[in-house]
Structure formats: structure tokens, C-alpha cells
Design a protein around this motif. Structure first.
Motif, PDB file in Angstrom:
ATOM      1  N   LEU A  45       4.161  14.212   4.938  1.00 33.97           N
ATOM      2  CA  LEU A  45       4.263  13.226   3.855  1.00 33.97           C
ATOM      3  C   LEU A  45       5.180  13.756   2.747  1.00 33.97           C
ATOM      4  O   LEU A  45       5.804  14.799   2.913  1.00 33.97           O
ATOM      5  CB  LEU A  45       2.856  12.899   3.365  1.00 33.97           C
ATOM      6  N   CYS A  46       5.230  13.035   1.644  1.00 39.79           N
ATOM      7  CA  CYS A  46       6.291  13.281   0.643  1.00 39.79           C
ATOM      8  C   CYS A  46       6.583  14.745   0.328  1.00 39.79           C
ATOM      9  O   CYS A  46       7.700  15.203   0.506  1.00 39.79           O
ATOM     10  CB  CYS A  46       5.987  12.519  -0.634  1.00 39.79           C
ATOM     11  N   VAL A  47       5.572  15.475  -0.152  1.00 37.94           N
ATOM     12  CA  VAL A  47       5.913  16.832  -0.594  1.00 37.94           C
ATOM     13  C   VAL A  47       6.299  17.726   0.579  1.00 37.94           C
ATOM     14  O   VAL A  47       7.157  18.596   0.440  1.00 37.94           O
ATOM     15  CB  VAL A  47       4.791  17.504  -1.434  1.00 37.94           C
ATOM     16  N   MET A  62       0.872  -1.157   0.000  1.00 40.69           N
ATOM     17  CA  MET A  62       0.000   0.000   0.000  1.00 40.69           C
ATOM     18  C   MET A  62       0.918   1.218   0.000  1.00 40.69           C
ATOM     19  O   MET A  62       2.110   1.073   0.201  1.00 40.69           O
ATOM     20  CB  MET A  62      -0.807   0.056   1.300  1.00 40.69           C
ATOM     21  N   CYS A  63       0.369   2.402  -0.136  1.00 39.68           N
ATOM     22  CA  CYS A  63       1.234   3.557   0.077  1.00 39.68           C
ATOM     23  C   CYS A  63       1.827   3.382   1.475  1.00 39.68           C
ATOM     24  O   CYS A  63       1.092   3.203   2.441  1.00 39.68           O
ATOM     25  CB  CYS A  63       0.487   4.878   0.010  1.00 39.68           C
ATOM     26  N   PRO A  64       3.159   3.405   1.589  1.00 38.54           N
ATOM     27  CA  PRO A  64       3.763   3.187   2.906  1.00 38.54           C
ATOM     28  C   PRO A  64       3.143   4.052   4.000  1.00 38.54           C
ATOM     29  O   PRO A  64       2.941   3.594   5.120  1.00 38.54           O
ATOM     30  CB  PRO A  64       5.231   3.543   2.666  1.00 38.54           C
ATOM     31  N   ALA A  65       2.811   5.288   3.681  1.00 35.55           N
ATOM     32  CA  ALA A  65       2.277   6.190   4.702  1.00 35.55           C
ATOM     33  C   ALA A  65       1.025   5.635   5.359  1.00 35.55           C
ATOM     34  O   ALA A  65       0.720   5.945   6.510  1.00 35.55           O
ATOM     35  CB  ALA A  65       1.976   7.554   4.082  1.00 35.55           C
ATOM     36  N   PHE A  66       0.286   4.793   4.638  1.00 36.30           N
ATOM     37  CA  PHE A  66      -0.934   4.250   5.218  1.00 36.30           C
ATOM     38  C   PHE A  66      -0.647   3.488   6.521  1.00 36.30           C
ATOM     39  O   PHE A  66      -1.454   3.502   7.449  1.00 36.30           O
ATOM     40  CB  PHE A  66      -1.669   3.344   4.231  1.00 36.30           C
ATOM     41  N   PRO A 114       8.178  10.237   4.929  1.00 31.30           N
ATOM     42  CA  PRO A 114       8.472  10.408   3.504  1.00 31.30           C
ATOM     43  C   PRO A 114       8.319   9.046   2.843  1.00 31.30           C
ATOM     44  O   PRO A 114       9.231   8.225   2.866  1.00 31.30           O
ATOM     45  CB  PRO A 114       9.935  10.881   3.507  1.00 31.30           C
ATOM     46  N   ALA A 115       7.152   8.786   2.291  1.00 32.16           N
ATOM     47  CA  ALA A 115       6.849   7.428   1.837  1.00 32.16           C
ATOM     48  C   ALA A 115       7.847   6.963   0.784  1.00 32.16           C
ATOM     49  O   ALA A 115       8.121   5.776   0.672  1.00 32.16           O
ATOM     50  CB  ALA A 115       5.424   7.370   1.303  1.00 32.16           C
ATOM     51  N   TYR A 116       8.438   7.915   0.026  1.00 33.11           N
ATOM     52  CA  TYR A 116       9.397   7.502  -1.000  1.00 33.11           C
ATOM     53  C   TYR A 116      10.645   6.878  -0.387  1.00 33.11           C
ATOM     54  O   TYR A 116      11.395   6.200  -1.061  1.00 33.11           O
ATOM     55  CB  TYR A 116       9.750   8.676  -1.921  1.00 33.11           C
ATOM     56  N   ALA A 163       6.382   8.429 -10.099  1.00 30.45           N
ATOM     57  CA  ALA A 163       5.765   8.463  -8.776  1.00 30.45           C
ATOM     58  C   ALA A 163       6.519   7.621  -7.764  1.00 30.45           C
ATOM     59  O   ALA A 163       7.108   6.605  -8.104  1.00 30.45           O
ATOM     60  CB  ALA A 163       4.339   7.921  -8.877  1.00 30.45           C
ATOM     61  N   PRO A 164       6.445   8.027  -6.479  1.00 23.88           N
ATOM     62  CA  PRO A 164       6.819   7.092  -5.422  1.00 23.88           C
ATOM     63  C   PRO A 164       5.802   5.945  -5.418  1.00 23.88           C
ATOM     64  O   PRO A 164       4.698   6.122  -5.940  1.00 23.88           O
ATOM     65  CB  PRO A 164       6.711   7.908  -4.136  1.00 23.88           C
ATOM     66  N   ILE A 165       6.159   4.840  -4.812  1.00 25.69           N
ATOM     67  CA  ILE A 165       5.314   3.650  -4.908  1.00 25.69           C
ATOM     68  C   ILE A 165       3.906   3.902  -4.386  1.00 25.69           C
ATOM     69  O   ILE A 165       2.922   3.365  -4.898  1.00 25.69           O
ATOM     70  CB  ILE A 165       5.992   2.442  -4.214  1.00 25.69           C
ATOM     71  N   GLY A 166       3.792   4.748  -3.369  1.00 24.50           N
ATOM     72  CA  GLY A 166       2.482   4.968  -2.756  1.00 24.50           C
ATOM     73  C   GLY A 166       1.501   5.643  -3.687  1.00 24.50           C
ATOM     74  O   GLY A 166       0.325   5.269  -3.759  1.00 24.50           O
ATOM     75  N   CYS A 167       1.963   6.649  -4.436  1.00 30.39           N
ATOM     76  CA  CYS A 167       1.063   7.346  -5.359  1.00 30.39           C
ATOM     77  C   CYS A 167       0.599   6.393  -6.446  1.00 30.39           C
ATOM     78  O   CYS A 167      -0.504   6.524  -6.968  1.00 30.39           O
ATOM     79  CB  CYS A 167       1.770   8.528  -6.015  1.00 30.39           C
ATOM     80  N   PHE A 168       1.462   5.452  -6.805  1.00 31.09           N
ATOM     81  CA  PHE A 168       1.065   4.433  -7.773  1.00 31.09           C
ATOM     82  C   PHE A 168       0.017   3.501  -7.179  1.00 31.09           C
ATOM     83  O   PHE A 168      -1.020   3.225  -7.781  1.00 31.09           O
ATOM     84  CB  PHE A 168       2.294   3.622  -8.205  1.00 31.09           C
ATOM     85  N   ASN A 169       0.285   3.017  -5.980  1.00 30.31           N
ATOM     86  CA  ASN A 169      -0.606   2.017  -5.399  1.00 30.31           C
ATOM     87  C   ASN A 169      -2.011   2.569  -5.159  1.00 30.31           C
ATOM     88  O   ASN A 169      -3.013   1.895  -5.436  1.00 30.31           O
ATOM     89  CB  ASN A 169      -0.036   1.486  -4.080  1.00 30.31           C
ATOM     90  N   LEU A 170      -2.090   3.787  -4.645  1.00 34.77           N
ATOM     91  CA  LEU A 170      -3.414   4.329  -4.312  1.00 34.77           C
ATOM     92  C   LEU A 170      -4.273   4.493  -5.557  1.00 34.77           C
ATOM     93  O   LEU A 170      -5.433   4.079  -5.586  1.00 34.77           O
ATOM     94  CB  LEU A 170      -3.267   5.669  -3.589  1.00 34.77           C
ATOM     95  N   VAL A 171      -3.690   5.057  -6.598  1.00 32.63           N
ATOM     96  CA  VAL A 171      -4.500   5.360  -7.776  1.00 32.63           C
ATOM     97  C   VAL A 171      -4.704   4.121  -8.645  1.00 32.63           C
ATOM     98  O   VAL A 171      -5.714   3.989  -9.329  1.00 32.63           O
ATOM     99  CB  VAL A 171      -3.868   6.526  -8.576  1.00 32.63           C
ATOM    100  N   GLY A 202      -3.691  15.092  -4.115  1.00 36.01           N
ATOM    101  CA  GLY A 202      -3.818  13.720  -4.630  1.00 36.01           C
ATOM    102  C   GLY A 202      -3.499  12.709  -3.545  1.00 36.01           C
ATOM    103  O   GLY A 202      -4.203  11.720  -3.340  1.00 36.01           O
ATOM    104  N   CYS A 203      -2.424  12.969  -2.832  1.00 38.99           N
ATOM    105  CA  CYS A 203      -1.992  12.117  -1.730  1.00 38.99           C
ATOM    106  C   CYS A 203      -3.050  12.111  -0.635  1.00 38.99           C
ATOM    107  O   CYS A 203      -3.443  11.058  -0.131  1.00 38.99           O
ATOM    108  CB  CYS A 203      -0.671  12.673  -1.212  1.00 38.99           C
ATOM    109  N   LEU A 204      -3.533  13.285  -0.317  1.00 35.61           N
ATOM    110  CA  LEU A 204      -4.520  13.423   0.759  1.00 35.61           C
ATOM    111  C   LEU A 204      -5.792  12.646   0.438  1.00 35.61           C
ATOM    112  O   LEU A 204      -6.349  11.952   1.290  1.00 35.61           O
ATOM    113  CB  LEU A 204      -4.831  14.913   0.949  1.00 35.61           C
TER     114      LEU A 204
HETATM  115  S1  SF4 Z   1       2.828  11.492  -1.920  1.00 34.43           S
HETATM  116 FE1  SF4 Z   1       3.956  10.007  -0.709  1.00 34.43          FE
HETATM  117  S2  SF4 Z   1       2.677   9.618   1.067  1.00 34.43           S
HETATM  118 FE2  SF4 Z   1       1.392  10.578  -0.475  1.00 34.43          FE
HETATM  119  S3  SF4 Z   1       0.452   8.905  -1.641  1.00 34.43           S
HETATM  120 FE3  SF4 Z   1       2.321   9.468  -2.716  1.00 34.43          FE
HETATM  121  S4  SF4 Z   1       3.862   8.084  -1.872  1.00 34.43           S
HETATM  122 FE4  SF4 Z   1       2.131   8.062  -0.459  1.00 34.43          FE
END
Ligand code: SF4
Lengths: 458, 503
Positions: A108-110, A25-29, A136-138, B44-52, A50-52
Motif C-alpha cells: 500500500l501507499c507507504v 472508499m479508500c481505493p485499496a479496499f 498505491p492508492a494515491y 492525505a491521499p483520498i483513501g486516508c481521508f475516506n476511512l477516517v 493508520g492505514c492498516l
Molecule cells: S495509506 Fe493509501 S492505502 Fe492506506 S488508507 Fe491511505 S490511501 Fe488508502
């Protein structure tokens, strides 16, 4: 530790260039799941829209029915350096909820890229502590590891290093003298660290009580007090291998750590003995309880053995323990993959599994590797991520979302073993339905490449 | 985007609760990936990929994952030192090796925009160049985003190849939906039925049921139907043919069918279809209108938080046509003067209308308020809800009937829940609307003030449920008095007895 030299040719069939899609999942989750589920904790998320949107969605689905506050962050705010101001405003909004004890500001990331530090936030708002949780999920790579990040942030807030220093700044040795009765009581209690099925702590507590100890809490927990208690109990049972920072924090606070989980016959026996040692319980009493659990497990397996080939490919970070149970119960598990990194804490399970017929254990796995393994070993059942389970079902193989499996049955000690074996036997028996569906939707099957033989005898 | 109008006076920081509208990046992926001959590489970082690509569409569009999407997988080293070109290059090469027949498109994300990763130049210089789409994810919301992506696809993959052919008579394109459009399959199904009824022939459903290589054919249709007011009009304007928006409610739908018939030169067929529909699809509505159910509409309050098409459509149909009473309506994307989520939350905490159409956010706010007599009807994302069956439209004639049927059945449910019941298990006090057993009448005295207090409580309950609720609340108060050996009910006792569990 290469116990399977004759299987080497099967391994690594996906070139690194084709391993494209890490599974998590997004690591932040992971952090959000831990934090939003605690009573009295409100979260403020500092990030782009988008992240939010995505993280709010999964939080509302899997974590808590809690409203989530955030600042609107666009190019303007990010570039103008208004991130700290925005974070503060969101924390204030979060703290407006009655009964707030702690505000977790998730960077989070940004926000991490823009730069947000603890000093930029107030220590408290209206009496509620403010804790910055940097995610920082990345840079984190998997959602289980981000659970560790959140728990560590709380533990750091509430636990102090145990070893007092003398005038020269030299750490003094730990003593086990307990200053008061409450502390003495806590010293015979255990906190389990790792998400579990709700019935598991109950069975574990019952077994511990028979040994003269008890379970104090299970982290992650709904109560902040449990986090505060963690530095004071007699032992921490780190159930899953990815809580490395939490474990380091608690170890620094002087709490003995027991790793592994009470899964299966050998696992349950070893774990109970480990707890007994850490708490200095009466060895005979501990041996009796541990042996009883082990024998019960063996009896259950003897009555309901598993047979079949199973892939365990979740992304929760506790796949190795689950696979051990299946192997002990009689299944072949040639292929295991997980989202977490290989570490000291995965070594024992990996060695055990490889000694019992597992050919490949893949860390930081990708979807491409998991799918290639499907076509290499032709399993009878796949416990995977959603895309992998779908790929299995497209091949007519029963596939289940590993995360769902964990949430429907207990796993620990003999009670958990019985439940889990029942579930897996049932899943294996449903194969004809999967084949019927596949044929109905996908039509005639292409010729099947014979499965690689797996030697489980060495 | 739902932002607070109540801004902190010292700064310009706008606050959000439970964001309901996502970004241009999501719009790009959810629009482009509908086309099976496209493969999107998101920077994208992996999370932005996974969510969408997985976590959200799994539970909304109910697809296991979007399989023509690959991440560059931006890690710390890419963010802080290397930049992402290397990661994107690797992904482009690997995807092309696996899927030589797909058009690769590279899309930016908020994080890649944050570090200014613009790949236009080098992607354009590849042996086989690949286009780069800057998704403006830090500025643009999903609706403006979809609108711009559709136009971009037309400009890059349509217009250059489209001949200056004259449109084929009686053909119609539908523009929209994409992934992430609530209830789209059922609405689309209804729309196709209406178009056929009016005498049209559907040519392309773009992008939902099209391929990228179909894009030039967008210009072939005589009429375009823009499914949503939120996006797609930009493309319709660029195509230069007459276009209509998809209708909600009886009146809009009738106008839509007539107008489409006029544009296609099939007026007679359109009229015949409308007549036929009155006796067929729409007959239940006429029957319910004439039946006792019709009496409920004027006394029923509703609120809507949804995409603009649904928000405006529901007000027109439920409010103007059926005479129900809207207490508030707010569309997304939000317009000046509309309530954002902070305001919606405050409102629903204070007062709960009989029906709330919305997303999971409104469902949470109702739960926080302990609302027991309000029917929540899903009408928007976000929120996990599958709407893939074809029989649940909001649009068109079938949609009008479905909506009314749904509401009537919820009414029946309320009635059922308030009727006396001989429970097998003892009911728990202050539980959900079960049937607390009233103590024998006359044993407990009420002061006048207490009675007034009870009436005040009833005011907050939807009208239909009031009669049964009054009995229910009285029983609850008297039960409380009995348990606590209170002989006379005062306003204070009423308050204590009816205290709702804190949200
Ligand atoms: S910006 Fe970072 S924390 Fe937010 S969804 Fe993308 S990877 Fe996850």
C-alpha cells in the motif's frame, strides 16, 4: 456527441477549485474486498498503522471475517529499508493459516513509496503461491478500479497469452480448434466479470442454457479455480466498465470479450445477442431467447412504470447501467456521477443516456458537484454515497446509499428489472416520511428555488 | 499497538494481527473535528481521508460523515514529483472561501510524513497564518496522539488567551471523549449525572461538546474529570487543577462521588446522593445480588480485550466486586506482559470463557473456533457497532446495573437455547444450540472411556450451561451413532460426532 445543446448552461456549476472531495472508499479496499473473499487466500498488508486499522475495519465489515496479518512498520523500519524483510515476515505469518493456497501481499501507499518489488518476496511459502498486489492508492483514484488491479494480478498469475509464437517470435493466429472435450465444453461457457447480486448469475445461467450455453463462473469469485478457468472459456462478459486491465489480460489470452450488462429491455436483448455471437451459438435460438427477455421486460415496465426524477451518484463504477434501467422504466435521470474515469467502455451507455434526457454525466466526481446538482435539479430520489444521501435527506428528499441498493435486489434480465423497479417505486412513495423527519429536526423550510425544466423529448 | 512478542529471532520485525489501535493521524482528526469551528485539512491521499472521515465513523459514531474535514488529495504526481504544498494551498484557499468562520488546521498523515511534507513555514507566512500539526502518524498511536492533540490545542488556542482567573467554584470540566471512543455518549451522560449528584456544575465537555473558542475557558473549572486513562491526563496536568478519572463499578463510583464532593466542598450533598442512588439507580443490583442470579457470578469466567479504562474497570467490578473469574484481561494501549492479538487468538482457539468483552477481532476468533456457548459483549472498537443511545453505560452506578443486567439476560438466553423444544421444522444435526432429539435411552451403549471423553468435552463449556449441554452433547453423539448404525459409543465415535465445523 452533443445531443443536448440547450442544456449546456446548466452544466459545470462547481468550479474546479471548489471540487474538493472526491468520492470513493479508500481505493485499496477494492483489492482487499476481492482478495479476502477467496477461499484459501490469506492477505498480508504492508503499510502504516493508520492505514492498516482503517482497511482492516472495512474489510472485516464488508468483505470477510478473516484475520489479517501485517508487519509493524514505523519510521524506523521504513527508513532503514526493512520493508521487504517485514513483508516476508508477514507473508510467513499469513501462510501459517491451515489450508492457505495463496498469500496476497498487498503493498500500500507507504510501502510503494518506500519501494517493494516482486523479486523481494519468495515465490512460494509452504507450497502456497505468493503474489504481490501493488496498490498505491494515491495513484488509483477509486475502489472499483482497485478491484481490477487485484483481479488482474490473479489473472496474470494463472493465464498465459494464448497465441503461441513461431521460431521468429511472430505470434501465430488464433485457432478455435479445441484439443479436448473439456475445452470444447468450456468454449460454450461464459464467465461474467463484475460483482453482482447473488441471484443474478442464476437467472443469467438459465437464459444462457436456453440458448445452448451456460455460465461457468462469476468473477470476483470465492474460488481460485474460477480465476484459473477465466482464460479458457468461450467468452468473458465484462459487466462493468472499469475492468480495463483484466479485460486486456484476458484478451491477450485469446478470450472474446463482450461488454455491457443484461440490464433493462434493450440492454438484456443486446447483451444476450452479443453473447450468442461471441460463442457462435445458433442465431435463431439466441434471437428467440433474447426477444422473449426483452418482451418480458417491456411487459413489466408497462405494468409498473416509474415516474419521477432520480439522481444516480454512486461510487461503484456501474452507475451508468443502473441509470439506463431507470430511464427505460420511465424515470428522468438528469444527473449521473461516478468515481471512475471516462473510457471507451463508458461511451455507449453515456451516449444512450444523453439521447434519453440525461443532462450531465460526471466522472471522477466530487461531493461538492453532487450536492450542487441536488440544488440544481431537485430530484425526487437520490441514490448516492453516504454523505450525499445524508445531504438529500437534510433537504427532505428520499436518499439511499447506492451501494446498499445494489446489495438488496437483483438487477439483470426481466427478473432483476422487476425487483429493481419495485424497490425504486417503494422508495419514491416514501417521500412524505422524509419530509416529516426533515421538518421535525430542521424546522421550517427556506423558500425553494424552482427546478430546472428538463426536456426528455429530444 | 498489538505486536507479537514471539518475534522472528533473525530480525526485529514485529507482527500484527487485526490491528486494534490506530495512528496519531486518526487521533488528530477525531479530536479536532469534534470542534465545529475547526476545519481540518488532512494532507492525505483520498483513501486516508475516506476511512477516517466517512467509512469508519459511519459505522461506529454513526454520523454520515465528518463534514469539517477536507483532503489535500495527494496523487501520484504529488508523491513522486511535485510535493503536496500546492494541493494543500488550494484546499486552504477553498475551505476558507466556503467557511470564513472556521479555524483551518492542516494535519499530516503517514504518507505525507513519508515524503517529509512539512508545511509549517509557508502556512505561517500566509496573510492569515494557519497552524500545521505534525501528527507523528508513523510513530504515535491513537491514545498518545489524542493526549498530545489536546495539549497542543490548549497551548495554541487556550493558554495564550486564558487569564489568570481563579476557578469558579463548583464547576467541573470533562476531558474526553472524542470521536471513535466506544460507548462514549452513554458514559458521558452517566458522568454528568454523577457530577450533578455530587454537587458540581459541568462547564465544558472538551472537545466533544465544545467549540475551539471555548478552549481558554478550560482553566476556569475547579475540577477536571479525565474520562479515560488512555488519554487526556496530559491536558489535566497542564491545567493545574485537581483531577479525577471516571469510575467503573460500585466502589470506584462511590469513591469518585465522595472525592468530588470533597474537592467541591459539597460533601453533604454527595453523601445524600449516594444514599439516594442505593435506593434508586442501584437497587436492581442489590436485588440481583440477593436473588438466584447472584449465585452465578462466582462460577462465571470472563475475558476482556478493551481500552485500558474499560479493561481495568471491568476487572475491578466483575472480578473484585462481584467475584467473577477473569481468565485473561488485556488493555489497549498494550502494556508489557499483556497478551497481543496473536496470543488472544491462540488462547480463544483453545478455550472459550463464558463471556468475552472485546472488539470485532475477538468476535472473529470466537467464530473461527466455532464457540457456541460463549457470549460476546462488545466493549471496544474496532468493529461496526453503534452505541449512541444514552442508556448503555459501563461507567458509574448506571453502568454497574447495565452490565449486570446485560449478563443476566445472556444467561437467560443460554438457558432458553438449551431447553428441549418441539421444533416445527426438523432440526439439523450439529447445528447451533437447538435441541437435537435424543434417541430413546438405553438403546445405545457407552464404553467407560467414551463417557470420560464426553466429560472432557463438557469441561470446555461454561459452567452454567453444562447440565443442559451434557444432555445436548449426548443426544448429538447418540444421534450420530444411530444414523451410522453404530451400536456402541467409543471415544472415537464421540470425537467424530462432536467434530466442530472447521473455523
Ligand atoms: S495509506 Fe493509501 S492505502 Fe492506506 S488508507 Fe491511505 S490511501 Fe488508502
Amino acid at each position: 456527441m452533443d445531443t443536448q445543446p440547450n442544456h449546456a448552461p446548466h452544466q459545470v456549476s462547481v468550479s474546479p477549485d471548489q471540487a474538493l472531495t472526491p468520492q470513493t472508499m479508500c481505493p485499496a479496499f477494492g483489492s482487499l474486498r476481492v482478495l479476502t473473499r477467496i477461499d484459501g487466500v490469506q492477505t498480508a498488508m504492508v503499510t502504516d498503522t493508520g492505514c492498516l486499522y482503517g482497511l482492516t475495519f472495512v474489510t472485516h465489515f464488508y468483505a470477510a471475517r478473516k484475520s489479517i496479518a501485517a508487519p509493524a512498520l514505523g519510521t524506523q523500519e521504513l527508513m532503514a529499508g526493512n520493508v521487504a524483510e517485514a513483508a516476508r515476515a508477514a507473508c510467513e505469518e499469513a501462510a501459517r493459516v491451515p489450508g492457505t493456497k495463496l498469500v496476497a501481499a498487498l503493498s500500500l501507499c507507504v510501502a510503494e513509496t518506500a519501494g517493494l518489488t516482486e523479486e523481494m518476496l519468495p515465490a512460494q511459502i509452504n507450497g502456497a503461491d505468493v503474489v504481490l498486489v501493488r496498490v498505491p492508492a494515491y495513484a488509483i483514484h477509486s475502489h472499483p478500479e482497485a478491484k481490477d488491479v487485484a483481479i488482474t494480478a490473479l489473472l496474470k498469475k494463472f493465464t498465459t497469452p494464448a497465441r503461441p509464437t513461431d521460431a521468429q517470435g511472430v505470434e501465430q493466429p488464433l485457432t478455435y480448434d479445441q484439443p479436448d472435450a473439456q475445452a470444447a465444453d468450456l468454449s460454450r461457457k461464459v464467465i461474467m466479470l463484475g460483482e453482482v447480486f447473488p441471484a443474478d448469475p442464476i437467472t443469467v445461467d438459465a437464459a444462457l442454457k436456453k440458448m445452448g450455453a451456460a455460465l461457468a463462473a462469476n468473477l470476483p469469485s470465492r474460488s481460485l479455480d474460477d480465476y484459473k478457468m477465466a482464460g479458457k472459456v468461450g467468452a468473458i462478459a465484462a459487466l462493468h466498465p472499469f475492468y480495463t486491465q483484466s479485460v486486456a489480460t484476458l484478451r491477450a489470452a485469446g478470450v472474446p470479450i463482450v461488454s455491457g450488462a443484461p440490464i433493462g429491455a434493450e440492454g438484456s436483448y443486446g447483451w444476450l445477442k452479443g453473447i450468442g455471437n461471441a460463442l457462435k451459438l445458433d442465431p435463431d435460438q439466441v434471437e428467440a431467447v433474447a426477444a422473449e427477455e426483452r418482451d418480458k421486460c417491456r411487459a413489466i415496465i408497462a405494468a409498473n412504470p416509474l415516474s419521477g426524477r432520480i439522481h444516480v451518484c454512486g461510487y461503484e463504477g456501474n452507475e451508468l447501467g443502473y441509470a439506463r434501467l431507470l430511464v427505460e422504466a420511465g424515470a428522468q435521470v438528469p444527473y449521473i456521477s461516478t468515481s471512475i474515469e471516462k473510457s471507451l467502455y463508458t461511451a455507449a451507455d453515456e451516449a444512450w443516456l444523453k439521447a434519453h434526457g440525461t443532462v450531465e454525466v460526471v466522472y471522477r466526481k466530487t461531493l461538492e458537484q453532487d450536492i450542487a446538482a441536488l440544488d440544481r435539479y431537485h430530484p425526487d430520489l437520490v441514490l448516492g454515497t453516504t454523505p450525499l444521501s445524508a445531504a438529500a435527506k437534510e433537504r427532505g428528499i428520499p436518499g439511499l446509499y447506492y451501494t446498499n441498493m445494489l446489495s438488496v435486489r437483483p438487477l439483470f434480465l426481466s427478473a432483476g428489472l422487476a425487483g429493481t423497479i419495485g424497490l425504486i417505486r417503494d422508495a419514491l412513495s416514501r417521500a412524505p416520511r422524509y419530509e416529516w423527519m426533515r421538518e421535525f429536526f430542521a424546522g421550517e423550510r427556506a423558500p425553494v428555488i424552482p427546478a430546472a425544466a428538463i426536456n426528455t423529448m429530444d | 499497538m498489538s505486536q507479537s512478542q514471539i518475534q522472528n529471532p533473525k530480525s526485529k520485525i514485529e507482527l500484527i494481527r487485526d490491528l486494534d489501535t490506530t495512528s496519531g493521524y486518526w487521533a488528530a482528526v477525531w479530536t479536532m473535528c469534534c470542534l465545529p469551528d475547526v476545519h481540518v485539512i488532512c494532507d492525505a491521499p483520498i483513501g486516508c481521508f475516506n476511512l477516517v472521515g466517512t467509512a469508519v465513523p459511519d459505522y461506529t459514531d454513526a454520523i454520515p460523515h465528518i463534514d469539517n474535514l477536507t483532503p489535500s488529495v495527494m496523487r501520484e504526481q504529488e508523491v513522486t514529483m511535485l510535493g503536496t504544498a500546492g494541493a494543500v494551498r488550494r484546499a486552504v484557499a477553498a475551505v476558507r472561501a466556503r467557511h470564513p468562520d472556521r479555524q483551518v488546521i492542516v494535519v499530516s498523515t503517514a504518507e505525507s510524513e513519508m515524503i517529509s511534507s512539512d508545511h509549517t513555514d509557508w502556512l505561517g507566512k500566509l496573510d492569515t497564518p494557519a497552524p500545521f500539526y505534525w501528527s507523528r502518524s508513523l510513530e504515535e498511536d491513537e491514545w498518545a496522539g489524542r493526549d498530545r492533540v489536546l495539549l497542543w490545542l490548549w497551548q495554541h488556542f487556550g493558554a495564550p488567551q486564558a487569564g489568570s482567573v481563579s476557578p469558579q467554584s463548583q464547576t467541573v470540566n470533562i476531558i474526553g471523549p472524542t470521536y471513535g471512543c466506544f460507548n462514549a455518549p452513554a458514559d458521558l451522560h452517566e458522568l454528568k449525572r454523577l457530577i450533578a449528584g455530587a454537587g458540581g456544575r459541568v462547564q465544558l465537555v472538551y472537545p466533544f461538546q465544545a467549540r475551539l473558542t471555548d478552549t481558554p475557558r478550560l482553566s476556569d473549572a475547579a475540577v477536571n474529570i479525565v474520562m479515560y486513562r488512555e488519554f487526556g491526563e496530559g491536558l489535566a496536568q497542564a491545567l493545574g487543577r485537581p483531577y479525577l478519572f471516571a469510575p467503573i463499578g460500585i466502589r470506584q463510583t462511590t469513591d469518585f462521588v465522595r472525592e468530588l464532593g470533597r474537592l467541591l466542598g459539597t460533601e453533604a450533598q454527595a453523601e445524600a446522593f449516594i444514599e439516594q442512588e442505593k435506593r434508586d439507580t442501584l437497587q436492581p443490583l442489590w436485588d440481583l445480588w440477593r436473588g438466584p442470579q447472584g449465585d452465578w457470578f462466582p462460577t462465571t469466567e470472563f475475558a476482556v480485550v478493551a481500552g485500558r479504562t474499560y479493561a481495568e474497570g471491568l476487572v475491578k467490578f466483575l472480578g473484585d466486586e462481584l467475584g467473577m473469574r477473569p481468565v485473561f484481561v488485556t488493555g489497549r494501549p498494550i502494556q508489557a506482559g499483556e497478551m497481543d492479538n496473536l496470543a488472544v487468538r491462540d488462547f480463544l482457539h483453545k478455550r472459550q470463557p463464558g463471556f468475552v468483552f472485546g472488539s470485532i477481532n475477538e468476535k472473529i476468533y470466537l467464530a473461527e473456533a466455532g464457540a457456541r456457548a460463549t457470549h460476546f459483549i462488545p466493549a471496544s472498537f474496532p468493529g461496526p457497532i453503534v452505541r449512541r443511545a444514552l442508556g448503555t453505560p459501563f461507567m458509574g452506578y448506571a453502568g454497574a446495573v447495565y452490565l449486570v443486567q446485560e449478563m443476566v439476560n445472556r444467561f437467560y438466553e443460554s438457558v432458553f437455547n438449551f431447553l428441549p423444544l418441539d421444533a416445527v421444522k426438523p432440526t439439523t444435526p450439529a447445528g447451533p444450540p437447538g435441541a437435537p432429539v435424543a434417541p430413546p435411552a438405553g438403546r445405545i451403549a457407552w464404553t467407560d472411556a467414551a463417557r470420560a471423553q464426553l466429560d472432557a468435552h463438557l469441561e470446555s463449556i461454561p459452567w452454567l450451561s453444562r447440565i443442559s449441554a451434557s444432555r445436548d452433547l449426548r443426544a448429538q453423539v447418540e444421534g450420530y451413532a444411530l444414523r451410522n448404525q453404530i451400536a456402541e459409543v467409543t471415544p472415537e465415535v464421540v470425537e467424530r460426532a462432536l467434530q466442530r465445523p472447521a473455523g
